[in-house]
Scaffold this motif. Structure first.
Motif, PDB file in Angstrom:
ATOM      1  N   ALA A  62      63.256  86.264 -11.650  1.00  0.00           N
ATOM      2  CA  ALA A  62      62.803  87.809 -11.583  1.00  0.00           C
ATOM      3  C   ALA A  62      63.942  88.933 -11.812  1.00  0.00           C
ATOM      4  N   GLU A  66      64.788  91.772 -14.857  1.00  0.00           N
ATOM      5  CA  GLU A  66      65.079  93.082 -14.323  1.00  0.00           C
ATOM      6  C   GLU A  66      66.464  93.424 -14.832  1.00  0.00           C
ATOM      7  N   ARG A 398      59.191  91.903 -21.849  1.00  0.00           N
ATOM      8  CA  ARG A 398      58.393  90.780 -20.842  1.00  0.00           C
ATOM      9  C   ARG A 398      57.095  90.460 -21.484  1.00  0.00           C
ATOM     10  N   SER A 402      55.983  90.534 -12.833  1.00  0.00           N
ATOM     11  CA  SER A 402      56.744  89.845 -12.089  1.00  0.00           C
ATOM     12  C   SER A 402      55.703  89.156 -11.037  1.00  0.00           C
ATOM     13  N   GLN A 403      55.607  88.020 -10.603  1.00  0.00           N
ATOM     14  CA  GLN A 403      54.753  87.181  -9.944  1.00  0.00           C
ATOM     15  C   GLN A 403      54.944  87.321  -8.386  1.00  0.00           C
TER      16      GLN A 403
END
Length: 456
Positions: A62, A66, A398, A402-403
């Motif tokens: 993650a 970013e 992406r 994000s998970q």
């Protein structure tokens, strides 16, 4: 001389310069040689694991995404680089690239929370050579540290059991404020229930958790004359918090608390023991306060927790700090495996790498990992196999959001459950077989032979 800066705290706008010098000098050289925009593939993997580790839990993707989203150089940063004098012979095109810098490549990665083994790529970067080179340092810093913390946290959760409450207490021992936040994230994603780091918890959408310190007990006792006054005062404001009972005499404090509970003067949610023989003390505390949760801390790790459990300790939860956020590092490396569609490999002694873009094919039977097969990217899965590396960024954009932390936490739990018991052992674990595909081995031999001919 380069002008000094008194403020050594960093922000996300400075991350592009958070790199080793040779990434920039190599990028400049690539520009001068006319190969900067050749498509390159680099893979990040771990050759050898820390002692007594037979698996790793991949973590940090993650933050990598970013970072890649925000990759750029300001005019001030470019000016600072020029001021060093190091790049006096760099071609002008190098500065032009930095002025318009943006990551435009692809990222293939195993999902966070996935168990991986030696020499398996955690991620692959496919991008213009100068971009793929420039980002190496930040990627290794992020992936190596969070993967270490996640793996240790997963081992601790596995040993402590599903019911134990486990909190991350490592901020004061982490290697930096940034490291503390990453450690908290990795620990939560790998199965911990909470963190005492307030900033990390709030950034992650979690509620910070903790107890109290000896200073409060000593301060109030010194003024009011009683340890019990400290307990009453803290519980008055925070009735759900655990009381720290080992400042003076753990058993004596417990007996007094028992009297308060039995008289109805107090309701105690939990107690914490931070020193002494935790196993023996926990049993004594349980005998006096049978309905009270007992929480322990003090340089704990998976081996210490295993000892406590074997001793029959009466413990409901653990605070884990120093031995989680420090220790033997995960020594991940980032190696060029292909340039302009030409496979490459390293032949150095004890540092061999496999050439070409690769995929991990995992064979599962009844929810258990049977074996992994490391093959070339273009190979197809065999029976009961699935591909681990997924395309998560394409052309600099992406492919998924994000998970959630809970999603990664559940994946970690599933990953651990899929490992054989012998692999989950914290001492002398058994490694899972990673087979090399016929195609990959043929390519390795071919590239090695070509390099041997050239060198001779």
């Amino acid at each position: 001389m380069v002008p000094a800066q008194s403020d050594l705290n960093i922000n996300s706008q400075e991350n592009s310069l958070l790199t080793d010098l040779y990434q920039l000098t190599m990028a400049s050289c690539y520009v001068g040689e006319g190969i900067a925009n050749k498509t390159a593939s680099f893979e990040l993997f771990v050759r050898r694991f820390p002692h007594n580790f037979a698996y790793l839990i991949a973590m940090g993707l993650a933050q990598v995404l970013e970072y890649l989203d925000q990759l750029n150089f300001s005019q001030e940063q470019i000016k600072a680089l020029k001021h060093t004098g190091i790049f006096n012979h760099a071609p002008q095109e190098f500065w032009n690239l930095l002025e318009t810098a943006k990551f435009t490549g692809d990222v293939w990665a195993v999902p966070e929370g996935t168990a991986i083994f030696a020499n398996e790529p955690i991620l692959r970067i496919e991008a213009p050579l100068w971009q793929a080179q420039l980002i190496e340092t930040y990627l290794l810093n992020t992936i190596n540290y969070q993967t270490l913390i996640a793996t240790k946290a997963a081992r601790i959760r596995d040993i402590a059991g599903e019911k134990a409450k486990i909190l991350e207490f490592g901020t004061r021992r982490a290697f930096s404020p940034q490291g503390a936040i990453w450690a908290a994230r990795a620990a939560l994603a790998a199965g911990f229930d909470g963190t005492s780091n307030v900033l990390a918890a709030l950034k992650l959408g979690e509620k910070p958790q903790g107890t109290m310190a000896h200073a409060l007990v000593m301060a109030i006792k010194a003024i009011a004359g009683s340890e019990d006054e400290a307990f009453r005062a803290f519980q008055n404001y925070f009735p759900q918090a655990s009381l720290l009972i080992d400042t003076y005499d753990t058993v004596a404090a417990t007996k007094r608390l028992q009297a308060e509970v039995e008289s109805g003067a107090m309701k105690i949610a939990g107690v914490r023991i931070d020193s002494g023989d935790l196993g023996e003390l926990s049993q004594k505390v349980r005998s006096y306060l049978p309905e009270t949760n007992i929480f322990v801390s003090g340089d704990l790790d998976e081996w210490e927790i295993d000892k406590l459990r074997q001793q029959g300790a009466a413990i409901d939860g653990y605070g884990i700090g120093t031995k989680l956020v420090t220790g033997e590092p995960v020594n991940g490396v980032y190696k060029l495996v292909e340039i302009d569609r030409i496979p490459t490999m390293k032949l150095s002694s004890n540092k061999l790498s496999y050439p070409g873009r690769k995929q991990i094919f995992r064979k599962m039977v009844n929810g258990q990992i049977q074996q992994d097969r490391l093959g070339l990217f273009e190979e197809i899965p065999q029976e009961n196999e699935h591909e681990l590396l997924q395309l998560v960024m394409q052309n600099g954009r992406r492919r998924q959001s994000s998970q959630a932390l809970n999603t990664i936490r559940q994946r970690t739990a599933n990953s651990i459950a899929s490992l054989p018991a012998a692999t989950r052992q914290i001492s002398n674990p058994k490694f899972i077989s990673v087979n090399i595909s016929t195609a990959l081995e043929s390519l390795r031999q071919s590239v090695a032979m070509q390099n041997s001919v050239i060198n001779n």
